[in-house]
Design a protein around this motif. Structure first.
Motif, PDB file in Angstrom:
ATOM      1  N   GLY A  46      31.854  42.211  45.219  1.00  0.00           N
ATOM      2  CA  GLY A  46      32.295  41.132  44.493  1.00  0.00           C
ATOM      3  C   GLY A  46      33.423  41.312  43.549  1.00  0.00           C
ATOM      4  N   GLU A  47      33.429  42.432  42.980  1.00  0.00           N
ATOM      5  CA  GLU A  47      34.594  42.788  41.857  1.00  0.00           C
ATOM      6  C   GLU A  47      36.012  42.869  42.413  1.00  0.00           C
ATOM      7  N   THR A  48      36.745  42.425  41.407  1.00  0.00           N
ATOM      8  CA  THR A  48      38.286  42.601  41.804  1.00  0.00           C
ATOM      9  C   THR A  48      39.028  43.215  40.561  1.00  0.00           C
ATOM     10  N   ASN A  49      39.989  44.319  41.009  1.00  0.00           N
ATOM     11  CA  ASN A  49      40.693  45.043  40.241  1.00  0.00           C
ATOM     12  C   ASN A  49      41.740  44.179  39.446  1.00  0.00           C
ATOM     13  N   GLY A  50      41.697  44.432  38.172  1.00  0.00           N
ATOM     14  CA  GLY A  50      42.354  43.472  37.339  1.00  0.00           C
ATOM     15  C   GLY A  50      41.797  42.227  36.900  1.00  0.00           C
ATOM     16  N   VAL A  51      40.682  41.993  37.460  1.00  0.00           N
ATOM     17  CA  VAL A  51      40.140  40.647  37.135  1.00  0.00           C
ATOM     18  C   VAL A  51      38.574  41.030  36.467  1.00  0.00           C
ATOM     19  N   SER A  52      37.890  41.774  37.294  1.00  0.00           N
ATOM     20  CA  SER A  52      36.596  42.240  36.711  1.00  0.00           C
ATOM     21  C   SER A  52      36.736  43.402  35.649  1.00  0.00           C
TER      22      SER A  52
END
Length: 189
Positions: A46-52
């Motif tokens: 559920g995590e996103t690089n650059g967001v989480s």
């Protein structure tokens, strides 16, 4: 540095719900922003690089450190976590309230670099509830949970150095308390 009053550091032991509280605050108050930290830990579902987070390799992280691109960092459970200088200083220059959600060690580093920032410590209602929250995640081994609980005791003892303290018993209430702290700080100067 000019704009330090716009910088807010939120810390607390793993499992206190500090990320949940800050997320709730940001939903209610879009004028407040949160920096995206860099880490070397594996991305969770559920995590996103650059967001989480900015997910970096250990070599990439070390390169950023050597170049002065990371203003605070810590090693926690064998992974590095840090705040990018560009993230912090952009918001301060824009005079936009910004929150860093970071570990206790990193908060001390930020306070030394930016002495007019405001540090806020999120406490659990009690240690039993903290243990319950860590276990309910289902993401860590028993060894990691025990390590996090021992570290929580140390971090709570160090919270005396923080400017403000809130207890996360009810997420909305805790988010509102942090927002009140932000508002009070911005009108003070």
């Amino acid at each position: 540095m000019q704009g330090e009053k716009y910088l807010f550091v939120v810390s607390g032991p793993s499992g206190t719900g500090k990320d949940t509280v800050v997320s709730q605050l940001l939903k209610k108050h879009p004028e407040v922003h949160k920096t995206v930290s860099a880490t070397t830990r594996a991305m969770r579902e559920g995590e996103t690089n650059g967001v989480s987070y900015y997910f970096l390799t250990k070599d990439q992280f070390r390169s950023e450190l050597e170049a002065g691109g990371i203003v605070e960092h810590t090693c926690y459970c064998e992974n590095y976590y840090g705040t990018l200088r560009s993230e912090v200083e952009r918001y301060m220059m824009e005079q936009t309230p910004v929150i860093l959600v970071i570990e206790v060690e990193g908060a001390g580093n930020i306070k030394r670099l930016y002495p007019d920032s405001t540090t806020i410590f999120v406490l659990p209602p009690d240690m039993k509830e903290l243990e319950h929250r860590l276990r309910c995640r289902g993401t860590e081994s028993e060894e990691v949970i025990e390590k996090r609980l021992r570290r929580a005791e140390t971090e709570i003892a160090l919270s005396a150095d923080y400017d403000e303290h809130v207890v996360n018993d009810v997420v909305d209430t805790c988010a509102d308390q942090i927002y009140s702290i932000i508002q009070d700080r911005l009108v003070r100067d």
